[in-house]
Motif scaffolding. Structure first.
Motif, PDB file in Angstrom:
ATOM      1  N   ASN A 111       0.803  -1.217   0.000  1.00  0.00           N
ATOM      2  CA  ASN A 111       0.000   0.000   0.000  1.00  0.00           C
ATOM      3  C   ASN A 111       0.843   1.277   0.000  1.00  0.00           C
ATOM      4  OD1 ASN A 111      -2.116  -1.761   0.060  1.00  0.00           O
ATOM      5  ND2 ASN A 111      -2.893  -1.153   2.071  1.00  0.00           N
ATOM      6  N   PRO A 112       1.904   1.379   0.834  1.00  0.00           N
ATOM      7  CA  PRO A 112       2.716   2.603   0.775  1.00  0.00           C
ATOM      8  C   PRO A 112       3.338   2.830  -0.602  1.00  0.00           C
ATOM      9  CG  PRO A 112       3.145   1.429   2.813  1.00  0.00           C
ATOM     10  CD  PRO A 112       2.323   0.512   1.959  1.00  0.00           C
ATOM     11  N   ALA A 113       3.789   1.745  -1.257  1.00  0.00           N
ATOM     12  CA  ALA A 113       4.368   1.884  -2.595  1.00  0.00           C
ATOM     13  C   ALA A 113       3.305   2.305  -3.600  1.00  0.00           C
ATOM     14  CB  ALA A 113       5.012   0.569  -3.027  1.00  0.00           C
ATOM     15  N   LEU A 114       2.120   1.690  -3.530  1.00  0.00           N
ATOM     16  CA  LEU A 114       1.037   2.059  -4.436  1.00  0.00           C
ATOM     17  C   LEU A 114       0.629   3.515  -4.241  1.00  0.00           C
ATOM     18  CD1 LEU A 114      -1.177  -1.154  -4.163  1.00  0.00           C
ATOM     19  CD2 LEU A 114       0.073  -0.404  -6.193  1.00  0.00           C
ATOM     20  N   GLN A 115       0.614   3.960  -2.992  1.00  0.00           N
ATOM     21  CA  GLN A 115       0.233   5.345  -2.722  1.00  0.00           C
ATOM     22  C   GLN A 115       1.293   6.325  -3.199  1.00  0.00           C
ATOM     23  OE1 GLN A 115      -0.544   4.366   1.471  1.00  0.00           O
ATOM     24  NE2 GLN A 115      -2.530   5.352   1.266  1.00  0.00           N
ATOM     25  N   ALA A 116       2.552   6.062  -2.859  1.00  0.00           N
ATOM     26  CA  ALA A 116       3.621   6.998  -3.216  1.00  0.00           C
ATOM     27  C   ALA A 116       3.833   7.059  -4.728  1.00  0.00           C
ATOM     28  CB  ALA A 116       4.919   6.594  -2.517  1.00  0.00           C
ATOM     29  N   ILE A 117       3.850   5.896  -5.365  1.00  0.00           N
ATOM     30  CA  ILE A 117       4.070   5.845  -6.810  1.00  0.00           C
ATOM     31  C   ILE A 117       2.807   6.227  -7.572  1.00  0.00           C
ATOM     32  CG2 ILE A 117       4.495   4.247  -8.733  1.00  0.00           C
ATOM     33  CD1 ILE A 117       6.478   2.800  -6.871  1.00  0.00           C
ATOM     34  N   GLY A 118       1.652   5.805  -7.047  1.00  0.00           N
ATOM     35  CA  GLY A 118       0.405   6.037  -7.751  1.00  0.00           C
ATOM     36  C   GLY A 118      -0.105   7.454  -7.701  1.00  0.00           C
ATOM     37  N   GLN A 119       0.232   8.207  -6.630  1.00  0.00           N
ATOM     38  CA  GLN A 119      -0.348   9.539  -6.476  1.00  0.00           C
ATOM     39  C   GLN A 119      -0.122  10.464  -7.673  1.00  0.00           C
ATOM     40  OE1 GLN A 119      -2.265  10.858  -3.376  1.00  0.00           O
ATOM     41  NE2 GLN A 119      -2.902  11.668  -5.363  1.00  0.00           N
ATOM     42  N   PRO A 120       1.126  10.660  -8.149  1.00  0.00           N
ATOM     43  CA  PRO A 120       1.285  11.550  -9.308  1.00  0.00           C
ATOM     44  C   PRO A 120       0.621  11.015 -10.568  1.00  0.00           C
ATOM     45  CG  PRO A 120       3.360  10.445  -8.759  1.00  0.00           C
ATOM     46  CD  PRO A 120       2.422  10.177  -7.631  1.00  0.00           C
ATOM     47  N   ILE A 121       0.554   9.691 -10.700  1.00  0.00           N
ATOM     48  CA  ILE A 121      -0.091   9.099 -11.875  1.00  0.00           C
ATOM     49  C   ILE A 121      -1.603   9.308 -11.817  1.00  0.00           C
ATOM     50  CG2 ILE A 121      -0.496   6.933 -13.123  1.00  0.00           C
ATOM     51  CD1 ILE A 121       2.254   5.999 -12.076  1.00  0.00           C
ATOM     52  N   ILE A 122      -2.192   9.121 -10.640  1.00  0.00           N
ATOM     53  CA  ILE A 122      -3.624   9.363 -10.463  1.00  0.00           C
ATOM     54  C   ILE A 122      -3.947  10.847 -10.624  1.00  0.00           C
ATOM     55  CG2 ILE A 122      -5.517   9.266  -8.782  1.00  0.00           C
ATOM     56  CD1 ILE A 122      -4.802   6.584 -10.028  1.00  0.00           C
ATOM     57  N   ASN A 123      -3.079  11.697 -10.128  1.00  0.00           N
ATOM     58  CA  ASN A 123      -3.273  13.147 -10.304  1.00  0.00           C
ATOM     59  C   ASN A 123      -3.309  13.508 -11.786  1.00  0.00           C
ATOM     60  OD1 ASN A 123      -3.244  13.454  -7.544  1.00  0.00           O
ATOM     61  ND2 ASN A 123      -1.167  14.266  -7.431  1.00  0.00           N
ATOM     62  N   ARG A 124      -2.367  12.953 -12.550  1.00  0.00           N
ATOM     63  CA  ARG A 124      -2.305  13.243 -13.982  1.00  0.00           C
ATOM     64  C   ARG A 124      -3.527  12.686 -14.713  1.00  0.00           C
ATOM     65  NH1 ARG A 124       2.334  10.741 -15.447  1.00  0.00           N
ATOM     66  NH2 ARG A 124       1.223   8.963 -16.325  1.00  0.00           N
ATOM     67  N   LEU A 125      -3.945  11.477 -14.333  1.00  0.00           N
ATOM     68  CA  LEU A 125      -5.123  10.869 -14.951  1.00  0.00           C
ATOM     69  C   LEU A 125      -6.359  11.736 -14.725  1.00  0.00           C
ATOM     70  CD1 LEU A 125      -6.554   8.463 -16.328  1.00  0.00           C
ATOM     71  CD2 LEU A 125      -6.707   7.388 -14.078  1.00  0.00           C
ATOM     72  N   ASN A 264      -8.500   3.267 -22.387  1.00  0.00           N
ATOM     73  CA  ASN A 264      -7.083   3.252 -22.783  1.00  0.00           C
ATOM     74  C   ASN A 264      -6.238   4.106 -21.836  1.00  0.00           C
ATOM     75  OD1 ASN A 264      -7.405   1.531 -24.969  1.00  0.00           O
ATOM     76  ND2 ASN A 264      -7.760   3.187 -26.428  1.00  0.00           N
ATOM     77  N   MET A 265      -6.771   5.236 -21.402  1.00  0.00           N
ATOM     78  CA  MET A 265      -6.055   6.071 -20.435  1.00  0.00           C
ATOM     79  C   MET A 265      -5.862   5.326 -19.117  1.00  0.00           C
ATOM     80  SD  MET A 265      -7.813   9.836 -21.012  1.00  0.00           S
ATOM     81  CE  MET A 265      -6.787  10.606 -19.766  1.00  0.00           C
ATOM     82  N   LEU A 266      -6.911   4.623 -18.691  1.00  0.00           N
ATOM     83  CA  LEU A 266      -6.816   3.839 -17.466  1.00  0.00           C
ATOM     84  C   LEU A 266      -5.763   2.741 -17.599  1.00  0.00           C
ATOM     85  CD1 LEU A 266     -10.609   3.500 -16.619  1.00  0.00           C
ATOM     86  CD2 LEU A 266      -8.889   4.469 -15.093  1.00  0.00           C
ATOM     87  N   ARG A 267      -5.769   2.053 -18.716  1.00  0.00           N
ATOM     88  CA  ARG A 267      -4.814   0.960 -18.918  1.00  0.00           C
ATOM     89  C   ARG A 267      -3.381   1.474 -18.968  1.00  0.00           C
ATOM     90  NH1 ARG A 267      -8.610  -2.439 -23.197  1.00  0.00           N
ATOM     91  NH2 ARG A 267      -9.567  -3.801 -21.599  1.00  0.00           N
ATOM     92  N   GLN A 268      -3.174   2.620 -19.587  1.00  0.00           N
ATOM     93  CA  GLN A 268      -1.833   3.192 -19.636  1.00  0.00           C
ATOM     94  C   GLN A 268      -1.355   3.572 -18.235  1.00  0.00           C
ATOM     95  OE1 GLN A 268      -2.156   6.453 -22.411  1.00  0.00           O
ATOM     96  NE2 GLN A 268      -2.482   5.109 -24.169  1.00  0.00           N
ATOM     97  N   SER A 269      -2.246   4.136 -17.437  1.00  0.00           N
ATOM     98  CA  SER A 269      -1.884   4.511 -16.069  1.00  0.00           C
ATOM     99  C   SER A 269      -1.608   3.271 -15.226  1.00  0.00           C
ATOM    100  CB  SER A 269      -3.013   5.332 -15.437  1.00  0.00           C
ATOM    101  OG  SER A 269      -3.208   6.552 -16.135  1.00  0.00           O
ATOM    102  N   ALA A 270      -2.432   2.226 -15.381  1.00  0.00           N
ATOM    103  CA  ALA A 270      -2.216   0.982 -14.644  1.00  0.00           C
ATOM    104  C   ALA A 270      -0.885   0.349 -15.023  1.00  0.00           C
ATOM    105  CB  ALA A 270      -3.361   0.007 -14.920  1.00  0.00           C
ATOM    106  N   GLU A 272       1.751   1.922 -16.101  1.00  0.00           N
ATOM    107  CA  GLU A 272       2.813   2.770 -15.555  1.00  0.00           C
ATOM    108  C   GLU A 272       3.056   2.446 -14.077  1.00  0.00           C
ATOM    109  OE1 GLU A 272       4.001   7.534 -15.303  1.00  0.00           O
ATOM    110  OE2 GLU A 272       2.191   6.878 -16.375  1.00  0.00           O
ATOM    111  N   ILE A 273       1.974   2.236 -13.326  1.00  0.00           N
ATOM    112  CA  ILE A 273       2.117   1.869 -11.919  1.00  0.00           C
ATOM    113  C   ILE A 273       2.755   0.492 -11.793  1.00  0.00           C
ATOM    114  CG2 ILE A 273       0.858   1.335  -9.789  1.00  0.00           C
ATOM    115  CD1 ILE A 273      -1.213   3.467 -10.678  1.00  0.00           C
ATOM    116  N   TYR A 274       2.321  -0.450 -12.625  1.00  0.00           N
ATOM    117  CA  TYR A 274       2.908  -1.798 -12.611  1.00  0.00           C
ATOM    118  C   TYR A 274       4.417  -1.740 -12.881  1.00  0.00           C
ATOM    119  CZ  TYR A 274       4.481  -6.207 -14.615  1.00  0.00           C
ATOM    120  OH  TYR A 274       5.218  -7.324 -14.903  1.00  0.00           O
ATOM    121  N   GLN A 275       4.812  -0.996 -13.883  1.00  0.00           N
ATOM    122  CA  GLN A 275       6.225  -0.904 -14.237  1.00  0.00           C
ATOM    123  C   GLN A 275       7.035  -0.321 -13.086  1.00  0.00           C
ATOM    124  OE1 GLN A 275       8.002  -1.829 -16.966  1.00  0.00           O
ATOM    125  NE2 GLN A 275       6.224  -2.779 -17.938  1.00  0.00           N
TER     126      GLN A 275
END
Length: 285
Positions: A111-125, A264-270, A272-275
């Motif tokens: 969860n901490p990794a998903l939050q820290a890494i995901g936040q800027p990606i979710i913000n951009r989405l 497609n935007m969702l899949r690209q963001s997902a 990016e988080i996976y990578q």
């Protein structure tokens, strides 16, 4: 016959040490399979423990100073931990538990990794879609929202840290569709399922059929099932074994003009988080 012994650098000692994690009485214990370089390993494990407990709030420089470890040693050992996927760099010198710990059976959470890494990606989405974006996980038969970004109207009532029913939400459907058959069967037996709107699917058999469609198409819809005037799309985030460990969504107060583009935007963001979480070794940032 004589032998020449060369000093082994701390980094090499640590890289060549084999770390096994055994659960003894419910407590995780590291077993070091090499007796040389124990000082370096002690320091590395001390750093690892403190960094995990810190959950990305402090830089490794600050944590190293607290442990009275020289800066050069701190950076060298943390670099080795990153290479072994035990830590993930999340920017500004901060690190959180990596997927390698989960693979070892450690009682760590991503969860901490998903939050820290995901936040800027979710913000951009949220910014690019001009919608509300979320990241959530399946927890105690509910969706727990870890992240939220964007604002469209008061009809989107979700907040980070709050929970929502899984069977009627887009994120929840993605997460439920990824469960093992026996896990899903157990979930469906825990009804009754409440109707929030006239469109909420509440019959367990109908929910199971809907989840089969979600699994087949690779995304989920919530068309005014949670609330009137709320439309959501979601896709999953997988780990290296293909297991869905989280999902992201976007929410709107009206039907989507171009659903394919949003998916497609969702899949690209997902992706990016996976990578960032599972593939890239970010090093020290």
């Amino acid at each position: 016959m004589s032998f020449l012994f060369r000093p082994i650098p701390d980094q090499v000692r640590f890289d060549k040490a084999i770390l096994r994690l055994a659960l003894v009485g419910g407590r995780p214990i590291f077993h070091i399979m090499r007796i040389s370089g124990t000082q370096a390993i002690d320091k590395a494990l001390g750093l690892l423990t403190e960094i995990i407990a810190d959950q990305g709030k402090s830089s490794i420089a600050d944590i190293g100073r607290q442990l009275e470890i020289p800066a050069a040693t701190t950076y060298r050992l943390v670099s080795a931990l990153v290479r072994k996927n035990l830590l993930i760099a999340v920017g500004k010198g901060r690190h959180v538990a990596g997927y390698g710990l989960v693979q070892l059976g450690y009682s760590a959470t991503l969860n901490p990794a998903l939050q820290a890494i995901g936040q800027p990606i979710i913000n951009r989405l949220a910014r690019q879609s001009e919608l509300v974006a979320h990241l959530g996980i399946f927890e105690h038969d509910m969706v727990t929202y870890l992240l939220r970004a964007g604002q469209i109207s008061s009809s989107v009532f979700t907040e980070a840290g709050k929970q929502l029913e899984a069977y009627c939400s887009a994120i929840g459907k993605v997460l439920l569709a990824s469960l093992l058959p026996e896990e899903l069967s157990a979930y469906l037996q825990c009804g009754p399922f409440i109707s929030f709107t006239p469109r909420t699917i509440t019959d367990p058999a109908d929910i199971a059929d809907a989840l089969q469609s979600v699994k087949k198409q690779g995304f989920a819809r919530d068309v005014q099932e949670v609330a009137d005037g709320l439309f959501c799309l979601a896709v999953g985030i997988q780990d290296t074994d293909g297991k869905v460990i989280a999902a992201i969504s976007v929410s709107s107060n009206q039907p989507y003009d171009d659903e394919v583009h949003i998916i497609n935007m969702l899949r690209q963001s997902a992706e990016e988080i996976y990578q960032a979480v599972f593939v890239k070794k970010c090093g020290l940032e």
